[in-house]
Design an enzyme around this catalytic site. Structure first.
Site, PDB file in Angstrom:
ATOM      1  N   THR A 144       0.835  -1.212   0.000  1.00 14.23           N
ATOM      2  CA  THR A 144       0.000   0.000   0.000  1.00 14.23           C
ATOM      3  C   THR A 144       0.864   1.255   0.000  1.00 14.23           C
ATOM      4  OG1 THR A 144      -1.580   1.279   1.300  1.00 14.23           O
ATOM      5  CG2 THR A 144      -0.202  -0.221   2.533  1.00 14.23           C
ATOM      6  N   SER A 180      -1.770   3.063  10.652  1.00 17.16           N
ATOM      7  CA  SER A 180      -2.720   2.167  11.330  1.00 17.16           C
ATOM      8  C   SER A 180      -2.009   0.828  11.500  1.00 17.16           C
ATOM      9  CB  SER A 180      -3.994   1.953  10.489  1.00 17.16           C
ATOM     10  OG  SER A 180      -3.727   1.100   9.386  1.00 17.16           O
ATOM     11  N   TYR A 182      -3.084  -1.963  10.467  1.00 14.80           N
ATOM     12  CA  TYR A 182      -3.151  -2.593   9.145  1.00 14.80           C
ATOM     13  C   TYR A 182      -1.986  -2.132   8.266  1.00 14.80           C
ATOM     14  CZ  TYR A 182      -3.936  -2.314   4.208  1.00 14.80           C
ATOM     15  OH  TYR A 182      -3.712  -2.337   2.859  1.00 14.80           O
ATOM     16  N   HIS A 183      -1.815  -0.790   8.167  1.00 16.43           N
ATOM     17  CA  HIS A 183      -0.758  -0.279   7.292  1.00 16.43           C
ATOM     18  C   HIS A 183       0.630  -0.742   7.767  1.00 16.43           C
ATOM     19  CE1 HIS A 183      -3.957   2.580   5.878  1.00 16.43           C
ATOM     20  NE2 HIS A 183      -3.309   2.460   4.738  1.00 16.43           N
ATOM     21  N   LYS A 186       1.640  -4.074   6.449  1.00 16.70           N
ATOM     22  CA  LYS A 186       2.150  -4.039   5.065  1.00 16.70           C
ATOM     23  C   LYS A 186       3.638  -3.672   5.064  1.00 16.70           C
ATOM     24  CE  LYS A 186      -1.723  -4.822   2.739  1.00 16.70           C
ATOM     25  NZ  LYS A 186      -1.936  -5.796   1.678  1.00 16.70           N
ATOM     26  N   VAL A 238     -12.917   5.596   0.640  1.00 14.87           N
ATOM     27  CA  VAL A 238     -13.541   6.911   0.635  1.00 14.87           C
ATOM     28  C   VAL A 238     -14.432   7.201  -0.584  1.00 14.87           C
ATOM     29  CG1 VAL A 238     -11.462   8.130  -0.211  1.00 14.87           C
ATOM     30  CG2 VAL A 238     -13.123   9.328   1.198  1.00 14.87           C
TER      31      VAL A 238
HETATM   32  N1  USQ Z   1     -11.785   9.359   4.709  1.00 11.85           N
HETATM   33  C1  USQ Z   1     -12.697  10.376   4.899  1.00 11.85           C
HETATM   34  N2  USQ Z   1     -14.016  10.037   5.014  1.00 11.85           N
HETATM   35  C2  USQ Z   1     -14.457   8.753   4.924  1.00 11.85           C
HETATM   36  C3  USQ Z   1     -13.520   7.726   4.707  1.00 11.85           C
HETATM   37  C4  USQ Z   1     -12.186   8.059   4.615  1.00 11.85           C
HETATM   38  O1  USQ Z   1     -12.344  11.568   4.979  1.00 11.85           O
HETATM   39  O2  USQ Z   1     -15.655   8.535   5.041  1.00 11.85           O
HETATM   40  C5  USQ Z   1     -10.347   9.691   4.574  1.00 11.85           C
HETATM   41  C6  USQ Z   1      -9.455   8.951   5.552  1.00 11.85           C
HETATM   42  O3  USQ Z   1      -9.383   9.631   6.780  1.00 11.85           O
HETATM   43  C7  USQ Z   1      -8.140   8.890   4.792  1.00 11.85           C
HETATM   44  C8  USQ Z   1      -8.564   8.828   3.335  1.00 11.85           C
HETATM   45  O4  USQ Z   1      -9.928   9.258   3.292  1.00 11.85           O
HETATM   46  O5  USQ Z   1      -7.421  10.058   4.976  1.00 11.85           O
HETATM   47  C9  USQ Z   1      -8.487   7.447   2.725  1.00 11.85           C
HETATM   48  O6  USQ Z   1      -9.235   6.566   3.536  1.00 11.85           O
HETATM   49  P1  USQ Z   1      -9.821   5.198   2.952  1.00 11.85           P
HETATM   50  O7  USQ Z   1     -10.704   4.603   4.002  1.00 11.85           O
HETATM   51  O8  USQ Z   1     -10.367   5.417   1.606  1.00 11.85           O
HETATM   52  O9  USQ Z   1      -8.500   4.348   2.735  1.00 11.85           O
HETATM   53  P2  USQ Z   1      -7.449   3.725   3.753  1.00 11.85           P
HETATM   54  O10 USQ Z   1      -7.990   3.527   5.112  1.00 11.85           O
HETATM   55  O11 USQ Z   1      -6.180   4.498   3.628  1.00 11.85           O
HETATM   56  O12 USQ Z   1      -7.238   2.279   3.149  1.00 11.85           O
HETATM   57  C10 USQ Z   1      -7.563   1.954   1.801  1.00 11.85           C
HETATM   58  C11 USQ Z   1      -7.698   0.447   1.715  1.00 11.85           C
HETATM   59  C12 USQ Z   1      -6.346  -0.179   2.026  1.00 11.85           C
HETATM   60  C13 USQ Z   1      -5.277   0.409   1.119  1.00 11.85           C
HETATM   61  C14 USQ Z   1      -5.252   1.926   1.228  1.00 11.85           C
HETATM   62  C15 USQ Z   1      -4.315   2.597   0.250  1.00 11.85           C
HETATM   63  O13 USQ Z   1      -8.682  -0.024   2.619  1.00 11.85           O
HETATM   64  O14 USQ Z   1      -6.443  -1.587   1.890  1.00 11.85           O
HETATM   65  O15 USQ Z   1      -4.027  -0.095   1.488  1.00 11.85           O
HETATM   66  O16 USQ Z   1      -6.573   2.438   0.930  1.00 11.85           O
HETATM   67  S1  USQ Z   1      -3.586   4.063   0.920  1.00 11.85           S
HETATM   68  O17 USQ Z   1      -4.689   4.956   1.355  1.00 11.85           O
HETATM   69  O18 USQ Z   1      -2.771   4.702  -0.095  1.00 11.85           O
HETATM   70  O19 USQ Z   1      -2.822   3.666   2.075  1.00 11.85           O
END
Ligand code: USQ
Length: 384
Positions: A144, A180, A182-183, A186, A238
């Protein structure tokens, strides 16, 4: 090519199986169906109802005329994994069989421990199985972009970088700062893969992917072939969440200032990128890192795009910022390098603006079903 997909039942695993099978590759997959159970655990479900594994395989045969072998089983069971690898002798193994939700890993001690055990044991089992059966197998591992966090430097697409520490120059692993449990798993996967690659000469592609969005790929030609689509606070990411919120009239849940910036990629482009990396493996014994994303946006920009697209489709959409349940930088520099995929001929075919409309259109017929799981949308899991 013979490909074994660990995590074939997931958001990426199933469409990748369809894509590879359609391109004439022999596809075998393993899944313990944990995301189905875990989404039930948080009171939710996939927006599209999922057929049972045996029905998925039948539908793939019916609509695409492909044969996919699907084993229900757990990659943390070493002997089971070893048996499947020995039986099918894959050229490549794709590792998606991990707990992939940051909020799920942050719920409490039990969820953190589960995530660490599942993710680290599955990766170690894979490494040892490959070494024991055939060390020339290409391991394509889903990492990731979040391994790096949001540093104030351009994230390189290498494993090592030259650094001066206390006045002396050395080669160090590109610094990582995950956000996190999770992260962090990875990051540990990368550490293990790199260590065993250097010890035993394993061939690895370590993909650093940003959040994926979308409902469509070229092979999803019938409702029965749809991949799962999550939108609850734990399993939804998101863009997909915002599209469901737009349909259900829930103000879009921008966390904090909304300046959190990530590299996004559509499901279709993710499939294209993965296929290129699989069909163009690195040299034997090479460790390849690929940053996999198409467009860079902040959460606030995404909310504005979903609002505009929703309104063009006749929905009334509000943006409703919420206190951030996570601990993360809400305004930061973000500029990851991206050379490996373009060097293989990758160019994104989809863009977020158009795909948002397609997601909403594909979900509208399921509005009643989405309503049933409305209670699982607002964030409850807090990092602190
Ligand atoms: N976010 C919001 N509102 C929401 C959901 C999320 O503002 O309702 C924000 C989060 O705080 C974060 C961003 O959007 O800053 C991305 O959150 P996300 O839930 O879309 O993604 P994340 O938790 O980072 O994890 C997802 C996948 C994971 C992958 C990662 C790639 O679940 O498996 O590894 O995206 S990355 O984000 O580049 O780490």
């Amino acid at each position: 090519m013979k490909v074994l997909i660990l995590g074939i039942d997931g958001y990426l695993g199933w469409p990748l199986a369809l894509r590879l099978a359609k391109r004439g590759h022999e596809v075998v997959g393993i899944d313990n169906l944990s995301t189905r159970r875990f989404s039930e655990e948080v009171g939710s479900d996939s927006a599209f109802p999922l057929p049972k594994p045996e029905d998925r395989v039948k539908e793939a045969k019916k609509h695409l005329d492909v044969d996919i072998t699907f084993y229900v089983g757990d990659v943390t069971d070493y002997n089971f994994l070893l048996d499947v690898i020995r039986r099918h002798k894959p050229d490549t193994i794709v590792h998606f069989a991990e707990q992939r939700s940051a909020p799920y890993s942050m719920k409490d001690r039990d969820h953190a421990v589960y995530t660490v055990i599942n993710n680290e044991v599955s990766t170690l089992n894979l490494i040892y199985a490959v070494k024991n059966v055939d060390p020339s197998i290409h391991i394509l591992k889903m990492g990731t972009m979040g391994e790096y966090g949001t540093p104030n430097f351009d994230i390189p697409e290498n494993i090592y970088v030259e650094a001066i520490v206390n006045g002396k120059k050395d080669k160090i692993i590109v610094p990582r700062k995950a956000g996190s449990v999770y992260h962090w798993t990875k990051v540990h996967d990368t550490d293990f893969l790199l260590y065993f690659h250097e010890l035993w000469g394993l061939t690895v592609t370590d993909i650093m992917q940003g959040p994926v969005y979308g409902t469509r790929t070229e092979e999803i030609v019938d409702e029965s072939l749809r991949t799962r689509f999550d939108f609850d606070e734990t399993w939804g990411t998101v863009v997909n969440r915002f599209c469901v919120q737009a349909i259900l009239g829930i103000p879009l849940t921008v966390y904090g200032k909304g300046g959190q910036t990530r590299g996004f990629i559509s499901l279709e482009d993710s499939m294209e990128a993965l296929t290129l990396l699989l069909e163009h493996p690195p040299n034997q014994g090479e460790y390849r890192v690929a940053n996999q994303f198409a467009e860079i946006y902040s959460v606030k920009q995404i909310a504005e795009m979903v609002k505009k697209a929703g309104e063009e489709l006749g929905l009334s959409v509000e943006i409703g910022p919420l206190p951030n349940p996570r601990v993360e930088a809400e305004e930061h520099y973000y500029n990851p390098e991206r050379k490996v995929l373009p060097s293989l001929g990758f160019y994104p075919k989809k863009n977020l603006r158009d795909e948002i409309k397609n997601i909403i259109k594909d979900l509208l017929p399921y509005k009643e079903r989405l309503e049933r799981f409305k209670h699982a949308i607002l964030p409850k899991t807090k990092w602190k």
